[in-house]
Design an enzyme around this catalytic site. Structure first.
Site: not given
Length: 256
Positions: A119-120, A137
């Site tokens: 994520h991200d 992340g």
């Protein structure tokens, strides 16, 4: 172009020539651009936007909810550019509201089998992530970076453009632009000279970047002490500026 045994949910937006193989699933909040080929047994969930001319191979999971325990079902996004190759078993997760809410992958990248992009993350253009590389992340990966197989990158690390990591490298701190790194944990091993030659850097720029590397790693200077000397070099050779930017933007400290 869509196999009868594929499932494309109502609401998904696919260009007319998108190919979808058997037993693949395309969610309702997915948009896929022209010329993209989705193999068999691929799962794509959204909100996800995939550009043109991409190839996604079997058993990839794209746009799934992230593995962050703070994630609570928010409608975060994944955005993928053009002409990427995403090989077998890759996993690419959407963002979180603790960041900008978007995972981004640029264009012309190669993600080999079993790569994980958490994520991200932000992946630039023309990058190569070899088999089983894992980005935790919030990792940022600059253009033309190459990560050898089984490279593991700690969350929030930043890897500059034109970096090259050897197989099995464990990255716990930021890697400045142009640097070759290897080991557990990652250590610097000079400038990625061969990669820069292949990309058309002039002999003069290569000499300047080698001098810049020595300023950072051979003179026992802190980053703050090295930056003024690098800025003077950048005034005559713009190739130094990405190195300055990666040092200035570092949040975890650089590998030593």
């Amino acid at each position: 172009m869509i196999h009868p045994q594929a499932i494309v949910e109502p609401g998904a937006k696919l260009a007319e020539d998108v190919e979808v193989g058997p037993w693949s699933y395309i969610g309702a909040d997915v948009e896929i651009g022209a010329g993209t080929c989705i193999g068999p047994h691929v799962v794509i969930k959204g909100p996800t936007v995939i550009g043109e001319g991409n190839r996604i191979f079997q058993f990839a999971s794209v746009g799934e909810e992230c593995q962050d325990k703070k994630y609570n079902g928010e409608p975060t996004r994944l955005v993928i550019g053009d002409r990427n190759v995403i090989r077998e078993g890759c996993t690419i997760h959407r963002g979180t509201i603790q960041d900008e809410g978007i995972t981004r992958i640029g264009s012309d990248n190669l993600l080999m089998a079993y790569v994980h992009v958490a994520h991200d993350c932000v992946v630039g253009d023309h990058c190569i992530l070899a088999n089983s590389t894992a980005l935790a992340g919030h990792v940022k990966l600059g253009d033309y970076a190459i990560l050898g197989g089984f490279t593991a990158v700690h969350q929030f690390c930043q890897i500059g453009p034109h970096v090259m990591c050897g197989a099995g490298t464990v990255v716990l701190k930021d890697i400045p632009a142009y640097v070759m790194a290897n080991g557990n944990t990652a250590e610097p091993h000079g400038i990625n000279m061969e990669g820069l030659r292949r990309r058309g850097f002039s002999p003069e720029s290569l000499r300047t970047l080698r001098q810049a590397y020595k300023i950072i790693y051979r003179k026992n200077l802190t980053v703050a002490e090295a930056l003024p000397q690098l800025q003077q070099m950048a005034a005559t050779d713009p190739a130094v500026q990405p190195l300055i930017d990666s040092l200035s933007n570092s949040t975890r400290g650089i590998i030593r």
